[in-house]
Design a protein around this motif. Structure first.
Motif, mmCIF file in Angstrom:
data_model
loop_
_atom_site.group_PDB
_atom_site.id
_atom_site.type_symbol
_atom_site.label_atom_id
_atom_site.label_comp_id
_atom_site.label_asym_id
_atom_site.label_seq_id
_atom_site.Cartn_x
_atom_site.Cartn_y
_atom_site.Cartn_z
ATOM 1 N N ARG A 238 0.828 -1.221 0.000
ATOM 2 C CA ARG A 238 0.000 0.000 0.000
ATOM 3 C C ARG A 238 0.859 1.268 0.000
ATOM 4 O O ARG A 238 0.658 2.181 0.794
ATOM 5 C CB ARG A 238 -0.950 -0.012 1.201
ATOM 6 N N ASP A 239 1.871 1.238 -0.863
ATOM 7 C CA ASP A 239 2.766 2.392 -1.081
ATOM 8 C C ASP A 239 3.660 2.716 0.112
ATOM 9 O O ASP A 239 4.249 3.787 0.180
ATOM 10 C CB ASP A 239 1.965 3.666 -1.438
ATOM 11 N N ARG A 240 3.754 1.780 1.054
ATOM 12 C CA ARG A 240 4.554 2.120 2.238
ATOM 13 C C ARG A 240 5.935 1.463 2.215
ATOM 14 O O ARG A 240 6.832 1.862 2.937
ATOM 15 C CB ARG A 240 3.787 1.738 3.514
ATOM 16 N N ARG A 241 6.104 0.411 1.365
ATOM 17 C CA ARG A 241 7.403 -0.258 1.317
ATOM 18 C C ARG A 241 7.552 -0.913 -0.053
ATOM 19 O O ARG A 241 7.029 -2.019 -0.285
ATOM 20 C CB ARG A 241 7.472 -1.306 2.439
ATOM 21 N N ALA A 242 8.284 -0.215 -0.939
ATOM 22 C CA ALA A 242 8.430 -0.723 -2.299
ATOM 23 C C ALA A 242 9.373 -1.927 -2.325
ATOM 24 O O ALA A 242 10.286 -2.031 -1.509
ATOM 25 C CB ALA A 242 8.984 0.383 -3.196
ATOM 26 N N GLY A 243 9.157 -2.811 -3.274
ATOM 27 C CA GLY A 243 10.024 -3.983 -3.442
ATOM 28 C C GLY A 243 9.185 -5.248 -3.462
ATOM 29 O O GLY A 243 8.246 -5.368 -2.666
ATOM 30 N N THR A 244 9.531 -6.173 -4.359
ATOM 31 C CA THR A 244 8.800 -7.443 -4.434
ATOM 32 C C THR A 244 8.772 -8.106 -3.064
ATOM 33 O O THR A 244 9.800 -8.227 -2.405
ATOM 34 C CB THR A 244 9.481 -8.371 -5.467
ATOM 35 N N GLU A 245 7.608 -8.507 -2.623
ATOM 36 C CA GLU A 245 7.456 -9.020 -1.266
ATOM 37 C C GLU A 245 8.183 -10.344 -1.079
ATOM 38 O O GLU A 245 8.181 -11.201 -1.962
ATOM 39 C CB GLU A 245 5.967 -9.213 -0.927
ATOM 40 N N ASN A 246 8.753 -10.490 0.114
ATOM 41 C CA ASN A 246 9.438 -11.725 0.509
ATOM 42 C C ASN A 246 8.373 -12.675 1.064
ATOM 43 O O ASN A 246 8.146 -12.744 2.269
ATOM 44 C CB ASN A 246 10.497 -11.357 1.554
ATOM 45 N N VAL A 247 7.696 -13.376 0.153
ATOM 46 C CA VAL A 247 6.546 -14.191 0.576
ATOM 47 C C VAL A 247 6.951 -15.329 1.521
ATOM 48 O O VAL A 247 6.322 -15.506 2.572
ATOM 49 C CB VAL A 247 5.753 -14.707 -0.647
ATOM 50 N N PRO A 248 8.017 -16.104 1.217
ATOM 51 C CA PRO A 248 8.380 -17.167 2.166
ATOM 52 C C PRO A 248 8.759 -16.609 3.543
ATOM 53 O O PRO A 248 8.411 -17.192 4.570
ATOM 54 C CB PRO A 248 9.591 -17.850 1.518
#
Ligand code: PLP
Length: 389
Positions: A238-248
């Motif tokens: 939601r625009d608060r932390r850019a970068g592909t999420e670390n899903v694992p």
């Protein structure tokens, strides 16, 4: 290339350094392995793989929110406690250039160094002191407030002494003054009950302090609090932390939060260790004893002995502990936390932190006690000029 198994000889070693980091719980590791192997989509992709990743990410957010009692939308995943602290501190202060920030002199470097960087950027900073037990006084916080104060950042529990700050009272003072309040909850979240929606506006969490891996953490951001992001990129989180999420990583954090070990019982082991050390080594003293602490931590000074030497002597006996000293440019600097509590540099350098975890047993505690006695006797023989106690 074939991986070589490291021979850590772990069977003969016992870990009493859980405030530095905790082992990854086997169930968390399995959960993470499965997610890494099977849920490899990018959570922003609209296809099947992306949606599966998104479901895991949001499931983890819900698990964290449910454990720490907040709305899932109030959780932003970060790379750990340091990033969560930086996002909170820079995120608030940079929206108000030249504003005033209040923190304490016993904070973790992730907070202290972020605040001193803001000072270089034109903000002003008040470092409130602590008393001999390591406690911040809420009255000092109130007195430090200025019309230009944008942020109060005070940790929940200290990583070196385990001392718990009166964070509820401090958050109430901030609320009354209309100032945003952040707390570094890295040593408490996952270890003692934490109710996020009842205290500060921003709270930092780190996975590797409660059985999740390193490199994943979260920042609780109360609804309505606006932050300037640290990174610029896509519209993640939601625009608060850019970068592909670390899903694992997020899945592991959510899983660890949903399946917490009980740390409360560790107080009995910690007290057994403390009592044992104080009765065998009369000159030993607890730093930060006599006030509320997290249940797993004790910080003890052994006057006349270098903490670093104790850490090495205990390591040779199979016990991993830590000293609060930091090694900078080859010289061992005494802990800023212990100095702030009024210890002399020599007393601070003679201090050792023992931090227990859920897997430690009474037998291990008793073994550690024996090892401490033998290490102290050995080190005192090596420096006969010290006062024997
Ligand atoms: N804050 C405190 C109180 C800590 O103890 C630590 C880690 O030791 C951090 C912040 C930094 O967290 P991380 O290692 O996840 O960056």
């Amino acid at each position: 290339m074939r991986a070589t198994k490291l021979n850590w000889n772990l069977a003969q070693h016992y870990y009493f350094d859980h405030n530095a980091t905790t082992p990854v719980a086997p169930e968390v590791l399995e959960n993470m392995r499965e997610t890494m192997a099977e849920v490899y989509g990018n959570a922003s992709s609209i296809h099947y793989y992306g949606q599966a990743a998104k479901r895991h990410l949001e499931g983890a957010r819900r698990a964290l929110a449910s454990r720490f009692q907040c709305d899932p939308r109030e959780i932003v995943f970060t790379s750990g406690g340091t990033e969560a602290d930086n996002l909170a501190i820079f995120g608030v202060a940079r929206r108000k250039p030249g504003s005033h920030i209040i923190t304490s002199c016993v904070e973790h470097p992730a907070v202290l160094n972020a605040c001193t960087q803001l000072e270089r950027e034109g903000h002003s900073l008040t470092l409130v002191p602590v008393d001999g037990a390591g406690l911040v006084s809420p009255d000092d916080i109130r007195r430090a407030l200025r019309p230009s104060t944008s942020l109060i950042t005070i940790m929940h529990a200290n990583n070196e002494t385990g001392v718990l700050q009166p964070i509820g009272q401090i958050a109430a003072i901030a609320r009354e003054a209309g100032v945003t309040c952040h707390s570094d909850g890295v040593q408490t979240a996952g270890r003692v009950p934490v109710q996020l929606n009842a205290g500060p506006d921003l709270v930092s969490v780190s996975g590797h302090k409660f059985g999740a891996p390193k490199g994943i953490g979260a920042l609780f951001i109360r609804k309505g609090i606006e932050l300037q992001p640290l990174f610029y990129g896509g519209h993640h989180e939601r625009d608060r932390r850019a970068g592909t999420e670390n899903v694992p990583g997020a899945a592991a954090l959510g899983f660890a939060a949903a399946n917490l070990s009980d740390w409360s019982g560790l107080a009995a082991f910690r007290d057994r260790l403390e009592r044992g050390i104080l009765s065998r080594i009369p000159s030993a003293q607890v730093n930060g004893g006599g006030t509320a602490r997290i249940p797993n931590t004790t910080n003890i000074r052994f006057d006349g002995i270098e903490g670093e030497a104790m850490v090495i002597a205990l390591d040779l006996r199979g016990y991993a502990v830590s000293s609060g000293s930091a090694c900078s440019s080859g010289a061992v600097e005494p802990s800023h936390v212990l100095l702030a509590m009024g210890l002399s540099p020599a007393q601070a350098r003679s201090s050792v932190r023992f931090s227990l975890g859920p897997a430690n047993t009474e037998t291990e505690v008793d073994g550690l006690l024996e090892a401490v006695s033998s290490a102290v006797a050995h080190l005192r023989r090596l420096s006969p000029e010290v006062v024997h106690g």
